[in-house]
Structure formats: C-alpha cells, structure tokens
Design a protein around this motif. Structure first.
Motif, mmCIF file in Angstrom:
data_model
loop_
_atom_site.group_PDB
_atom_site.id
_atom_site.type_symbol
_atom_site.label_atom_id
_atom_site.label_comp_id
_atom_site.label_asym_id
_atom_site.label_seq_id
_atom_site.Cartn_x
_atom_site.Cartn_y
_atom_site.Cartn_z
ATOM 1 N N TRP A 1 3.215 -6.321 14.451
ATOM 2 C CA TRP A 1 3.871 -7.596 14.176
ATOM 3 C C TRP A 1 3.170 -8.723 14.948
ATOM 4 C CZ3 TRP A 1 7.028 -3.305 15.275
ATOM 5 C CH2 TRP A 1 7.949 -2.940 14.290
ATOM 6 N N ARG A 2 3.270 -9.909 14.383
ATOM 7 C CA ARG A 2 2.825 -11.109 15.101
ATOM 8 C C ARG A 2 4.049 -11.991 15.329
ATOM 9 N NH1 ARG A 2 -1.142 -13.264 11.600
ATOM 10 N NH2 ARG A 2 0.521 -14.428 10.597
ATOM 11 N N LEU A 3 4.142 -12.623 16.475
ATOM 12 C CA LEU A 3 5.274 -13.511 16.760
ATOM 13 C C LEU A 3 5.115 -14.786 15.932
ATOM 14 C CD1 LEU A 3 7.782 -13.829 18.651
ATOM 15 C CD2 LEU A 3 6.297 -15.133 20.175
ATOM 16 N N LYS A 4 6.185 -15.156 15.227
ATOM 17 C CA LYS A 4 6.102 -16.385 14.421
ATOM 18 C C LYS A 4 5.973 -17.588 15.334
ATOM 19 C CE LYS A 4 8.763 -14.793 10.426
ATOM 20 N NZ LYS A 4 10.101 -14.755 9.811
ATOM 21 N N ARG A 5 5.253 -18.574 14.896
ATOM 22 C CA ARG A 5 5.083 -19.783 15.713
ATOM 23 C C ARG A 5 6.440 -20.443 15.944
ATOM 24 N NH1 ARG A 5 0.052 -21.168 16.807
ATOM 25 N NH2 ARG A 5 -1.604 -20.292 15.521
ATOM 26 N N THR B 1 15.636 -4.038 16.151
ATOM 27 C CA THR B 1 16.001 -5.348 16.708
ATOM 28 C C THR B 1 14.923 -6.382 16.382
ATOM 29 O OG1 THR B 1 17.035 -4.143 18.519
ATOM 30 C CG2 THR B 1 16.734 -6.498 18.836
ATOM 31 N N VAL B 2 13.657 -5.959 16.478
ATOM 32 C CA VAL B 2 12.542 -6.865 16.174
ATOM 33 C C VAL B 2 12.624 -7.321 14.713
ATOM 34 C CG1 VAL B 2 10.031 -6.858 15.777
ATOM 35 C CG2 VAL B 2 10.953 -6.080 17.966
ATOM 36 N N VAL B 3 12.869 -6.366 13.812
ATOM 37 C CA VAL B 3 12.956 -6.695 12.382
ATOM 38 C C VAL B 3 14.141 -7.642 12.138
ATOM 39 C CG1 VAL B 3 13.405 -5.751 10.076
ATOM 40 C CG2 VAL B 3 11.847 -4.561 11.639
ATOM 41 N N ALA B 4 15.291 -7.297 12.735
ATOM 42 C CA ALA B 4 16.512 -8.087 12.493
ATOM 43 C C ALA B 4 16.413 -9.496 13.065
ATOM 44 C CB ALA B 4 17.712 -7.364 13.103
ATOM 45 N N SER B 5 15.575 -9.675 14.093
ATOM 46 C CA SER B 5 15.505 -10.989 14.747
ATOM 47 C C SER B 5 14.879 -12.050 13.843
ATOM 48 C CB SER B 5 14.683 -10.883 16.036
ATOM 49 O OG SER B 5 13.305 -10.725 15.727
ATOM 50 N N GLY B 6 14.029 -11.617 12.917
ATOM 51 C CA GLY B 6 13.347 -12.563 12.037
ATOM 52 C C GLY B 6 12.294 -13.388 12.747
ATOM 53 N N ALA B 7 12.019 -13.068 14.025
ATOM 54 C CA ALA B 7 11.056 -13.851 14.805
ATOM 55 C C ALA B 7 9.633 -13.313 14.682
ATOM 56 C CB ALA B 7 11.485 -13.864 16.274
ATOM 57 N N PHE B 8 9.477 -12.180 13.990
ATOM 58 C CA PHE B 8 8.161 -11.530 13.923
ATOM 59 C C PHE B 8 7.697 -11.388 12.475
ATOM 60 C CE2 PHE B 8 10.077 -10.329 17.877
ATOM 61 C CZ PHE B 8 9.040 -10.220 18.783
ATOM 62 N N THR B 9 6.412 -11.547 12.276
ATOM 63 C CA THR B 9 5.844 -11.347 10.952
ATOM 64 C C THR B 9 5.127 -10.000 10.933
ATOM 65 O OG1 THR B 9 5.412 -13.705 10.830
ATOM 66 C CG2 THR B 9 4.264 -12.308 9.223
ATOM 67 N N PRO B 10 5.531 -9.077 10.032
ATOM 68 C CA PRO B 10 4.800 -7.801 9.972
ATOM 69 C C PRO B 10 3.395 -8.022 9.405
ATOM 70 C CG PRO B 10 6.520 -7.873 8.298
ATOM 71 C CD PRO B 10 6.658 -9.132 9.092
ATOM 72 N N VAL B 11 2.370 -7.477 10.072
ATOM 73 C CA VAL B 11 1.000 -7.660 9.582
ATOM 74 C C VAL B 11 0.328 -6.339 9.225
ATOM 75 C CG1 VAL B 11 0.548 -9.862 10.725
ATOM 76 C CG2 VAL B 11 0.145 -7.733 11.975
#
Lengths: 620, 119
Positions: free
Chosen positions: A610-614, A591-601
């Motif tokens: 992951w970091r939450l996108k601004r 769900t996290v990956v599909a949301s597109g709201a997180f950047t994998p670091v």
C-alpha cells in the motif's frame, strides 16, 4: 549409539569385516536414497508451528532413523573404520542440514537476505559506511562475500546462501577431528563426539553469516593450540597462580592447576613449525576481528583460560589477541560505539537482563513455539548435565587433561558481559558444543566393554534416536518464521520497482526477504517497532493507535514516499513468536483497508503493498 | 622433497593458472564459480602451509583452508580500506602470493634433492 554386540550381529549377519562394511554402506546409502525420494512429498506451505518435522513424511523419518542407527552400528564395531564413519557423517550433514535447500523455493532466513544486501552494497560502492548500521563496523565477512560473489561471476550472494549450512558444517569436520584427536587416540570416542556434535548443532547459526565462518576459525585456532602448544610442566606455577587462595576443592584445584610432569602432553613440531603456526593463528584471528563482534571474545576467553591454567605454552597469545581486538574496536567502530557504548557498558554484569532476554522472552508466542523453546532448554540442560557426568567419569578414570573442561567453561563468562540481544545463551551453547560432545562421547563409549547387554544396546540406540528427534524439532521448530516463498520474493522485488530510492519501506514484522538490494537507498521501518505495538496491552495491540502511529511514520517519510508491505511470512512470524496475539497482523491489514487512507498498489501470493494517500494521517 | 610432496605446490600453481584462465580468459564460463572458489578456498593457504612439512594431511588441509579464507578476507579488506576496491586486483594479489610461495616451495625442494648426501 548401538552396541558392539549389536554391531557384530544384526539379524544373524555379522557387521564386522568386509561383509559388515558392505551392509553398513548399503544401509547408509539406502537410507539416503529413501530420504531423497521422499523430498517431493515435503510441502513447507502445510507446515505447523512445530516446524519442518510437521510436514516430513513417515518414510523420511524412517530414513533418518536408519541412517542414524547405521552410524551408531559403525561406531560400535570392534575397529572403527574412518572412511565408513566419514561417509555416514557426510551423509548426515547433507540430509539434516541440506533439507531446507531442497524443499523450499527460495533461500531461507531473513538475515541471510540482509547479509547478501550488505555484500551487494560493498560490491557496488567499493567502500563501507559505518553510519548505516553495526554490520558496516565489522565488515570483514561481507567484504569477503562481495569479493567471492564478483570473482565467481555471480549476481548475488543469495546464489549460494541455500547451501551455506552444509558447506560450513562440512568445513567444521576437519578441525573437529584435529581437536578430538589432540586429546585421545580412541577412534570410537573421536567419531562418536563428531556424531554428537552434528546431532546437537541445532543452534542454526550456520546460515550465510559472519558467525558461521568465524566459528571455523575458532575451531582451527583451538585445534592448533591443543595439538602444537600443549601444557608445559611448571612446578612454580601453583605459587604464581595463587590457586591455593581460591575456595576450591583440592581435586578441582589440582585439575585446574599446572600439569604434572606425568600429565603434560609432549609438544609436537620443530621450533620453526611452531613459530609459523603462531603466525597462522594470529592471521586467522586478525581476519576474525573485523568480521564478527562476538567470536574474537570467545576465542580470547578460551585461549585465556588455557593460558591462565598453564594448559597452553603460547602465553603471550591472549595479549596479542587483546591488542588486535582493542585496536579494531577503538579505531574502526567509532560510528557504532558513539551511539551504543553507554548501553553496552550498562549491560555488563546485568545477569537479570541476560536471563530475561535469553530465556523468558523466548517463551512467548504460540503454544507449539513455546513447546519448541522448552524442548531446546531441556535438550541443553540434558546435554550439559550428561557432559558434566562424562567429565567427572573421565576424571575418575584417570584423565588428567583438563583443557576441554576449561574450554567448555570459558564461554560462560560472556553471559555476564552481554545479553547479545537475547542470543548469548545460544552462542555459548555453540562454542561449548565440541567439548560437550566429547564428554558425552566418553560417557557413552570410552572404556566400555567390547560386548554390551541388550539393555545397554537398546538404551544407546534410543539415546541416538532421541538426539535425532531433538535435533529435528529444535533446529527446524521455528521454520515457519524462516521460510519464504517465490511469490513473496516477487512481491519484494515489485516493492523496489514501485518505490523510488529514498522512500520509507514499512513492514508488519521483521520477517521478509528484503534488504538484499539497494541496502542504503531506502529507510526501513517496522510496525512491530511502533510504540503502540511495543507497549501493547495483554489483549493485543489497539489497532486505532497502531494505525495512527503507522500513518505518522509514513507521513513523515521524505517527500511522503512511504510504502507498507505485508506478506505471509510476516504473519507467520507474529503468530509464531508473538508477543502480539495470533492474527494481529491480519487485523492490522483489515484496519488499513477500512481506514481508506491507503492506496493498494500490489497484491499477489499472500503479499500486499500500500501507499499512503496524500494528506492522509495529518494531525488536526 | 619427495615426488608425492611436490603434488600440493604443483596443484596450487595449476589452480592459480586455471583461476586466471576462467576469470580473465573467459574460458569455460560454467566452471568459473567452482574453479575460483576451489582456488580461493585452498590455494593461497596451501602454498604457505605446505612448506612447513607438518606430515599430517588433515592438519595441512585444515590450516590451508583456514589460512586461505583469512588471506582472502584480509586482502579484500586491505583493498577496500585503501579505497582501491577491485575484485580483479584482489584475485591477482592472491594468485601472486600463491604462485610465489608454491614456486619457492618447489625450488627449495629441488635444491634439497640436488644436495649431495652426507658421506
């Protein structure tokens, strides 16, 4: 344990005398050698929800069985040889309690990592801050750990965390010998009780922890009181104690009442020695008070029971102990109490909550985990029932010493006072274990004839192997939720490099090797603590709601600096213990990956960061 | 004091000297951990328990270890709460206690041996 008959002859060979000693030494060392050579075959990565036993090769199980049976044969010889029994016990402690240290890549148990982090905080700052969490209100053990780590020239307490169970269990051996030796001169009973203690100590509280160390102090205090401050005959005691008013059977009243002149034990030592010993007991207790929340109360319960029943001559000791505990709680734990006092007072006498947290809630999770929990409950019920039988048999055979019965009953008072986060039953088990082990030992070997028939021999042999099997499953049944890999540790180290101090670090579940560094510099959150996860429907958490809660928590982090980490051990923890259905954390990751709201670091070794996108997750 | 009963205080003094050497003299860095741990686990407690003459080695050792751990904890906590956290200072204080107690034990034993037998 095996019988004297078996002890005398095994395959036509006598196990008495020097030849028998040589055979038993060969059996014990041979079994340990076989255990050692099978260690490389244990692969924790292949472990199922039944724990370590699922990856133990058959040869290792045979080695453990042979060592246990060899101990049994040692204890059923006509004369128990202390050094031979000691050799067996030391080997059993090493093979049973040292196993994870030798087969796992990094120190196990998330709490040990956290404890190392608290010691690290103290070493860096030279102070404690009671507002950080409860640990800092009882910091004695962590102060000691920080001091030892620095003085020994080590980087972290994790350097010795692996071997803590072996260290602590060997430490317990001395006071256990004193405790059992204070009530019987029968070496066979003493060493059998020791064997039952180590085969029954599956509770797993002997990792790098305050309770492991303060349990040693508890044992030493009990040993001193049993040996140097025994009962004093007092004909006036029944009237003062008003035992006659209690609705107890006459025999029980007589047993719990004051000792008669015939059953009283003669006190040992000069008055100078006894004064010094009281001071030593007070010093041990004084070091226990700031180190652990529960142990001081267990000590007071035990000592108080002995004093009230006139089975201990240091009658003012519980008062002194009570003053020390009260002073610490009143003056040094204000930061903790100010936020928790009301909850703690509400929990007093709430037996229903205690039962729910201690038993019912532990039965959730995977089918294998539920099996392990049921086995633990069954083992506990069996040991306690047999101990009651042993105590009654001892009483029928003329045993007048009720001190062990009092010490075995006293910890149960705590069940009515505090659920202790669902762990009180486990802790009670630990504090009554020495006395339960003693009663079991008397049931098995005390007053038995020198020569037993083959049926009794087989039954006792089967009992010792059953205890061993129960230990392996009960102790290491949750190992999947305790084991970590080097790759996970690397991922956590990377997390601390990536996340600037002050960031909020979020994990799927509580099970990962973090908080061992920079304890106070980060905020920690768990997905499993989010409202949408905690109040999930029976079908499992609704991932859209969980994602919404998660992004909100991360968005509210100071400066928006928030990182989510998921690891293999977190997934194993959720799958094993529930309450979310198996695979819930994997679904969250998708769900996290599909949301597109997180950047994998970061990604590696089954771990992802992951970091939450601004701007993501903002309420519209 | 018999020759054998002088062994524990002498061992405590030797342990204290070794601990001081490996920590402050940087002698044998590889042995620093085991030497310091052994001293802190047994030394301070044994120095105080041995003069009690309990005549039971197991009881003496158990009490020595338990008391050592208690003293280590109490001394370290006292330094911490006095805002004077210093591992070196804590170790020095524990060594001082152990040396004073073990030294007194040895001196008391020697004076007992010098005392004339009653006639």
């Amino acid at each position: 344990m095996a019988s004297p008959a078996a002890a005398r002859t095994a395959g036509g060979l006598s196990l008495e005398g020097r030849a028998g000693t040589a055979i038993l030494v060969a059996l014990a060392t041979g079994a340990t050698a076989l255990w050692a050579v099978t260690l490389p075959a244990v692969d924790p990565a292949r472990m199922t929800d039944l724990g370590l036993v699922s990856v133990m090769p058959a040869r290792m199980l045979v080695a453990l069985a042979v060592l246990t049976l060899s101990l049994g044969l040692t204890l059923t010889r006509r004369r128990v040889t202390p050094w031979l029994a000691l050799l067996h016990i030391v080997l059993i402690v090493i093979v049973l309690y040292g196993l994870p240290a030798l087969v796992e890549e990094v120190p196990r148990h998330r709490v040990a990592w956290r404890h190392a982090g608290i010691a690290d905080y103290i070493a860096r700052n030279g102070r404690v801050d009671g507002t950080i969490d409860a640990y800092f209100n009882w910091p004695g053990f962590f102060v000691l750990t920080a001091f030892l780590t620095e003085t020994m020239g080590l980087r972290s307490a994790l350097s010795f965390a692996d071997w803590a169970p072996v260290f602590f269990n060997l430490l317990y051996l001395g006071p256990l010998l004193l405790i059992f030796g204070a009530v019987t001169r029968d070496r066979r009973v003493v060493w059998t009780a020791i064997a039952v203690f180590y085969l029954g100590n599956w509770i797993g509280q002997d990792y790098l922890s305050p309770q492991a160390l303060t349990y040693f102090a508890f044992l030493v205090i009990v040993a001193v009181l049993l040996r140097w401050f025994p009962a004093v005959p007092d004909p006036e005691a029944p009237r003062r104690l008003r035992l006659n008013r209690l609705a107890l059977p006459v025999r029980v009243r007589a047993w719990l009442g004051p000792p008669s002149t015939t059953s009283a034990v003669r006190p040992e030592g000069s008055s100078r020695q006894r004064v010094a010993l009281v001071l030593i007991v007070v010093a041990l207790f004084a070091a226990t008070v700031p180190s652990h929340q529960l142990t001081p109360f267990m000590v007071i319960a035990g000592v108080g029971a002995l004093v009230v029943a006139r089975r201990c001559s240091t009658r003012s000791l519980p008062v002194v102990m009570g003053v020390l505990v009260s002073a610490w709680v009143a003056f040094m734990t204000v930061a903790y109490l100010s936020g928790h006092l009301e909850t703690m007072l509400d929990e007093i006498g709430d037996v229903e909550t205690a039962a729910t947290e201690n038993v019912s809630e532990r039965l959730q999770g995977s089918a294998e985990h539920a099996l392990v929990v049921r086995l633990r409950l069954l083992l506990t019920a069996a040991l306690w029932s047999l101990a009651v039988l042993g105590a009654l048999r001892l009483r029928r055979r003329g045993g007048h010493d009720s001190r062990f019965a009092l010490l075995a009953l006293a910890p149960f008072v705590m069940l009515a006072v505090q659920p202790y986060g669902g762990e009180m039953l486990l802790r009670v088990y630990l504090f009554v274990l020495p006395f339960v082990a003693f009663f079991l030992a008397t049931l098995a070997v005390e007053g038995r004839p020198q020569s037993l028939g083959w049926r009794s021999t087989a039954a006792l042999g089967a009992a010792s192997l059953t205890l061993l099997a129960g230990f392996l499953i009960a102790r290491y049944g949750n190992e999947r939720s305790d084991v970590f890999t080097a790759a996970e540790v690397t991922a956590v180290e990377r997390l601390y490099e990536i996340a600037p101090p002050g960031s909020t670090l979020v994990a799927g579940s509580r099970n990962l090797p973090w908080r061992a560094q920079d304890y106070e510099r980060y905020e920690y959150e768990l997905v499993s603590d989010l409202p949408s996860w905690e109040n999930m429907p029976p079908t499992g958490p609704r991932m859209r709601e969980v994602l919404s809660d998660l992004t909100e928590v991360m968005r509210e982090a100071p400066g928006g600096r928030a990182y989510l980490i998921t690891t293999q051990s977190q997934r194993a923890y959720v799958n094993l213990l529930g309450p979310a259905p198996r695979g819930s954390l994997d679904r969250l990751e998708q769900t996290v990956v599909a949301s597109g709201a997180f950047t994998p670091v970061y990604s590696g070794g089954g771990a992802r960061i992951w970091r939450l996108k601004r701007g993501s997750g903002k309420k519209r | 004091m018999t020759d054998r009963s002088r062994i524990p205080p002498i061992a405590v003094l030797a342990g204290a000297a070794l601990a001081a050497l490996v920590v402050w003299g940087n002698v044998a860095p590889a042995l620093r951990g085991p030497v310091v741990l052994a001293f802190l686990l047994v030394g301070p407690g044994m120095a105080l328990v041995h003069p009690l003459r309990l005549r039971d080695r197991l009881a003496e050792l158990c009490l020595a270890v338990a008391l050592s751990i208690a003293l280590d904890t109490l001394f370290a906590s006292a330094f911490l709460y006095a805002r004077g956290w210093s591992p070196d200072g804590i170790l020095a204080a524990l060594i001082a206690v152990a040396v004073l107690a073990a030294g007194s034990d040895l001196l008391a034993g020697a004076s007992l041996r010098r005392r004339p037998e009653p006639t």
